[in-house]
Enzyme design. Structure first.
Site, PDB file in Angstrom:
ATOM      1  N   LYS A  33      -1.300  -1.259  -4.244  1.00 10.07           N
ATOM      2  CA  LYS A  33      -2.313  -0.196  -4.267  1.00 10.07           C
ATOM      3  C   LYS A  33      -1.551   1.093  -4.453  1.00 10.07           C
ATOM      4  O   LYS A  33      -0.797   1.503  -3.566  1.00 10.07           O
ATOM      5  CB  LYS A  33      -3.043  -0.202  -2.921  1.00 10.07           C
ATOM      6  CG  LYS A  33      -4.034   0.931  -2.661  1.00 10.07           C
ATOM      7  CD  LYS A  33      -4.612   0.762  -1.242  1.00 10.07           C
ATOM      8  CE  LYS A  33      -5.828   1.620  -0.957  1.00 10.07           C
ATOM      9  NZ  LYS A  33      -5.562   3.051  -0.887  1.00 10.07           N
ATOM     10  N   TYR A  43       0.827  -1.203   0.000  1.00 14.76           N
ATOM     11  CA  TYR A  43       0.000   0.000   0.000  1.00 14.76           C
ATOM     12  C   TYR A  43       0.865   1.258   0.000  1.00 14.76           C
ATOM     13  O   TYR A  43       1.462   1.612   1.008  1.00 14.76           O
ATOM     14  CB  TYR A  43      -0.887  -0.058   1.241  1.00 14.76           C
ATOM     15  CG  TYR A  43      -1.847   1.077   1.462  1.00 14.76           C
ATOM     16  CD1 TYR A  43      -2.078   2.071   0.526  1.00 14.76           C
ATOM     17  CD2 TYR A  43      -2.570   1.139   2.650  1.00 14.76           C
ATOM     18  CE1 TYR A  43      -2.984   3.084   0.755  1.00 14.76           C
ATOM     19  CE2 TYR A  43      -3.479   2.151   2.899  1.00 14.76           C
ATOM     20  CZ  TYR A  43      -3.677   3.129   1.941  1.00 14.76           C
ATOM     21  OH  TYR A  43      -4.568   4.131   2.192  1.00 14.76           O
TER      22      TYR A  43
END
Lengths: 315, 315
Positions: free
Chosen positions: A159, A131
């Site tokens: 992400k 992330y």
């Protein structure tokens, strides 16, 4: 599990404690919309604000009420020791993936972030979604770091911030007559292509930053990790459907129709406070639904949000 | 307690747990140097990385071994609820002040930060040192916010980033012949004067960012909240003595002699990893002395640090 819509609900609070009943309502809404996956405690679900026990409880509730839809949970923490303990807790709760950002207070360097992912990748029994969110972690991943992390075991997805896709969206909207081959030579498409080269093929690439979601999906991201999708899943799934059926212009137009929401996100420091207000407006939880020091958005914003929800039939 | 040197020791770790014996040695060194105050868990002492129980234990150990020197402890946390619990814990441990930064993951807005200080200021029984550090909190205080916070009860001091004083230092070194009245019209002096106007007179103003410490003290800050002072208190106290005796040029020259250290801080993401290495070199603790994901500085930096410590007789 890393396809389509990964919906990020809030973790609603009531008098400084988690309101599990309200949370159940939010999760059931996502399950009934049949989203592709649920991130029970993402940044919007306030994972760094919860104790390990609360993380377990929220993850467990999501798993129990997701109706078989895969569930992910955020495990980031300042100490690697705590990240590993969090992984243990949410795996115990039955999650299908973990979301891991290089959470920091003292800013981390590249070797330290690599060491974090290396340590965790050897301990997990579910895939990791890497992330990147420089806004909250004060850390930007280099291509070389992505390359090294891509070689670790158990990396399922990354992400990425949607910023480069803003450029794609602009290119597309201002130059509708340019043939697709040229239109797709935009900044977002280039970034995605370069990440595809860097990362092994089995690692999914997801877009975040909701105003960039449509552009990201149009350019070929595998999934959209969405804050607004945590409260209005059907609205987001229609955009993703359009993007994935090749109706780029329709997808962009649907996203453009939400510009009032995107401006509201920008005015209120991101999506968190706005989707919390939406959850309150829809009756899922009481006001205030976020713990202190967060404050609700102001009354004028509330009214405008109510108006947009009704006018656009967000759901 | 908000005068002179406020020394910020590291919280040393050994195999991912706090090394209390090593910590005791560090505190005793500060007590024997007779620093003005000790911040047992500042950013350098990793307060956000510690559980509430660890915060209590570290604060208690510092109080017990400070030989009567006032002790401060960091209480910042993501939830106001936890800040208040931390205040309770460290007050129980006997601290004389608390250090409070608007710690965030989701970036806070001005009203939220004010609400945090308002809530805490009514609950503490010791003074608060308001802590501005945009680098780690992603929040910058406006003059208006300072003005409002200054009216709250129990505000004892503010700890400001030293950046404007960099300009003062440059002005002073490049224009030694300019009369004091003009030399002091530097950016740092202006910032300090404007803060003095904004804040009630009884609130102390402290400088942080060690490379700006000498300039800040020369311009008239009440105290220097110092990372390097947590391991080399005598070196820093000599600079403060010079600054407070009106020997501005001497104070700046002494700070300039430490330029090797300031560069090392800049190359290693701040002072934390460098002073941890210094504590290891001086035999206070084992390597690595910081918890994962932090990594020790590299071998070349270690050697250079050893060399500087010896050459300049830092102590």
């Amino acid at each position: 599990m890393f396809t389509g819509l990964s919906a990020f609900p809030i973790t609603p609070f009531k008098q400084e404690a988690i309101d599990y009943k309200a949370l159940q309502g939010l999760v059931e809404n996502l399950a009934s919309a049949n989203v592709d996956s649920i991130c029970a405690i993402g940044s919007t679900g306030l994972y760094p604000y919860l104790t390990r026990e609360e993380k377990y409880d929220v993850a467990k509730l999501a798993v129990d009420h997701a109706n078989g839809i895969p569930v992910m949970a955020g495990v980031g923490a300042l100490r690697t020791y705590d990240v590993l303990k969090n992984v243990e807790a949410v795996q115990q709760a039955g999650v299908n993936a973990v979301l891991l950002a290089p959470v920091s207070y003292q800013v981390l360097n590249e070797e330290e972030v690599y060491g974090l992912y290396e340590a965790v990748s050897h301990e997990v029994s579910v895939p990791i979604c890497v992330y990147e969110n420089p806004r909250v972690t004060n850390f930007t991943f280099s291509d070389d770091l992505y390359r090294r992390i891509g070689k670790l075991p158990n990396i399922g997805a990354i992400k990425i911030p949607g910023t480069p896709f803003a450029k794609s969206a602009m290119d597309n909207s201002s130059s509708k007559d340019i043939p697709p081959s040229e239109a797709s030579s935009s900044e977002g498409a280039r970034r995605l292509a370069s990440l595809r080269e860097i990362m092994p093929a089995q690692i999914a690439i997801g877009v975040s930053g909701d105003s960039f979601g449509a552009a990201g999906m149009v350019e070929g991201c595998d999934l959209w990790l969405s804050v607004i999708g945590g409260i209005f899943p059907r609205t987001v799934m229609r955009i993703i459907d359009a993007a994935q059926s090749g109706n780029a212009v329709d997808a962009q137009a649907q996203s453009q129709a939400l510009s009032g929401i995107w401006s509201m996100f920008a005015r209120n420091g991101g999506g968190l406070r706005v989707v919390a207000a939406a959850a309150e407006i829809l009756g899922y939880c009481d006001t205030p639904s976020l713990p202190a020091p967060f404050l609700p958005i102001d009354k004028k914003e509330y009214s405008e949000l109510e108006h947009i929800i009704t006018k656009l039939s967000l759901s």
